[in-house]
Design an enzyme around this catalytic site. Structure first.
Site, short mmCIF file in Angstrom:
data_model
loop_
_atom_site.label_atom_id
_atom_site.label_comp_id
_atom_site.label_asym_id
_atom_site.label_seq_id
_atom_site.Cartn_x
_atom_site.Cartn_y
_atom_site.Cartn_z
N GLU A 242 21.00 55.38 53.56
CA GLU A 242 21.89 55.66 52.43
C GLU A 242 21.07 56.47 51.45
O GLU A 242 20.16 55.96 50.81
CB GLU A 242 22.40 54.35 51.82
CG GLU A 242 23.64 54.54 50.94
CD GLU A 242 23.27 54.90 49.51
OE1 GLU A 242 23.42 56.10 49.16
OE2 GLU A 242 22.84 54.02 48.77
N CYS A 276 23.49 56.95 43.01
CA CYS A 276 23.74 57.87 44.12
C CYS A 276 25.20 58.25 44.22
O CYS A 276 25.54 59.35 44.69
CB CYS A 276 23.26 57.24 45.43
SG CYS A 276 24.05 55.68 45.86
#
Length: 496
Positions: A242, A276
């Site tokens: 990720e 993010c």
């Protein structure tokens, strides 16, 4: 448990600083490759016991761990705030979201990972199949610093619920949070070292990948993910990654502009833009561009960053990130962009919110992850162009769509792993929703059913229930059987 208690036999240590005060708030061991290897060995020994527990037995332990976090939220939130610099209120929100995910995983693991039947086919009615999910064994989790509770727990609890043991390396900026989580879990599972901690900088992460773990779950930058993947390739160790994003927020002409402006401000600025899935690019239908920009500016004007806990934004957790933000703003201005609000002025690691307009597509602020409290805003003639601009990125993590009639159609055309509609961070809030991206944003998923299956291997078992009506898999097959097979294939599959 104190920091030094985690390092009884290591000499090298590193200090952790509070981004608000620059004071040393902890000292932790720089674990050696041998110590990391030993931790994986202990996890391997504990894996057999943990995997033999039933789903319910593992859920009971995860629930007790969740209860301990819930009762100690104030203590944990203070630690998160101290190590990251984020406001304590935001730390509380992060923990609350994590509690919901832990509860969901424990409850749904039996249904998602339990044995289930597979259907027979027209040519194989005599066969009966099942799929059983088995744990990998030992999972290495490498966590980030921006959400040191919510993000690593997404992988940790899914791995544990699936029957794996875990060796966890938190970021070197937030090892105290990692130690707190591991210590809390050890209190509810004292029998074996099911969840263990190793601390240090990047070389410790490399040592963890090389220590013999059976899968790696990594969260961090794309550049670091590539390095981790290269090490995984040495042993064909599977990995879920990720990584970063350059997430877009689209505003259609029929959107609720007040809600869109409020959401855009939060999505771009929360945690000082260090998320993010945070909004970095805002793409607005030209018919409502001026109104939206005015509303967004009014929202952002009320948000201030500072070193005290009563400001909405804290300082940058990673000091070097200040330079990245400044360089992206400077590049945007050099390329003809304008500052609608704020500016590149920084002080003591604090970056004030900044809105940029008229920024070219190839500017750093539109192409590279800024990871700071800035946003670019541009107008487009229609939603076809909005989708094209949003998809013009090597990243593909998350996106947001504020729209009316065409909201879902716009969302499904976006090249991202996640889309929130008429809300920001919705995909992170919903525990059943898989979390992850494509392209330079990584691969694999955490959270939800997909996240659970990420940490288990599927084993198919197919058994013969009765003699086959057509004996096909034998050298004693007859010409008549072959002719009949040909007829069946043409009748069943040749009609289209």
């Amino acid at each position: 448990m104190t920091a030094t208690q985690h390092a009884p036999d290591t000499e090298e240590t590193f200090d952790v600083f509070n981004p608000r005060t620059q004071e040393v708030i902890g000292t932790y061991p720089m674990h050696t490759p041998a110590q990391v290897q030993a931790a994986t060995g202990r996890a391997r020994a504990a894996a057999a016991w943990w995997a033999e527990l039933t789903f319910k037995e593992r859920r009971d332990r995860l629930d007790r761990f969740n209860g301990m976090m819930a009762r100690s939220t104030d203590e944990l939130a203070d630690l998160v705030a101290a190590e990251t610099g984020k406001p304590t209120a935001d730390a509380h929100l992060e923990i609350a979201l994590a509690l919901g995910h832990v509860a969901w995983v424990g409850k749904h693991a039996p249904r998602v990972l339990g044995r289930h039947r597979t259907a027979s086919s027209l040519l194989s009615p005599h066969l009966s199949g099942t799929v059983t999910y088995h744990p990998y064994g030992v999972v290495g989790v490498i966590g980030p610093w921006n959400f040191p509770v919510f993000t690593p727990l997404g992988a940790i609890v899914s791995a544990l619920a699936a029957g794996n043991t875990v060796v966890f390396k938190p970021s070197e900026l937030t090892p105290g949070v990692g130690a707190w989580l591991v210590d809390a879990f050890a209190q509810v599972v004292p029998e074996h070292p099911v969840l263990q901690l190793v601390t240090g900088r990047g070389e410790v992460g490399t040592a963890l990948v090389r220590s013999g773990v059976d899968k790696v779950a990594f969260t961090g930058s794309t550049a670091t993910a590539k390095k981790v993947r290269a090490v995984c390739a040495e042993s064909l160790t599977p990995m879920v990654a990720e990584c970063g994003g350059k997430d877009a927020l689209i505003v259609d002409e029929d959107a609720d502009l007040d809600a869109a402006a409020e959401g855009a401000a939060w999505g771009a600025l929360m945690n000082a833009g260090q998320a993010c899935i945070g909004t970095e690019r805002i793409i607005v239908h030209e018919r409502v561009y001026a109104d939206f920009l005015a509303k967004l500016t009014a929202e952002v004007e009320r948000v201030h960053a500072g070193a005290s806990d009563d400001t909405q934004l804290g300082p940058m957790t990673l000091p070097s990130q200040v330079g990245v933000v400044e360089s992206h703003v400077a590049d945007a201005l050099e390329r003809g962009g304008h500052i609608a609000l704020g500016g590149p002025a920084t002080k003591d690691g604090v970056v004030q919110p900044t809105i940029l307009t008229d920024v070219p597509h190839d500017a750093l602020a539109n192409q590279e992850e800024t990871f700071g409290p800035t946003m670019t805003v541009e107008s487009v003639p229609d939603m076809d162009e909005a989708v094209r601009v949003a998809n013009d990125s090597k990243y593909g993590l998350a996106a947001v769509v504020y729209a009316g009639a065409q909201a879902r159609q716009i969302a499904e055309r976006l090249r991202t792993g996640m889309v929130s509609v008429n809300a920001v961070f919705a995909t992170a809030e919903l525990p059943s929703s898989p979390f992850g991206g494509i392209g330079d944003s990584g691969f694999g998923r955490v959270h939800g059913e997909d996240g659970l299956r990420e940490f288990a291997t599927a084993q198919a078992v197919v058994a013969k229930r009765f003699p086959a009506l057509l004996a096909l898999t034998t050298f004693n097959r007859t010409k008549g059987t072959e002719k009949l097979l040909g007829t069946i294939v043409k009748v069943v599959y040749g009609r289209r």
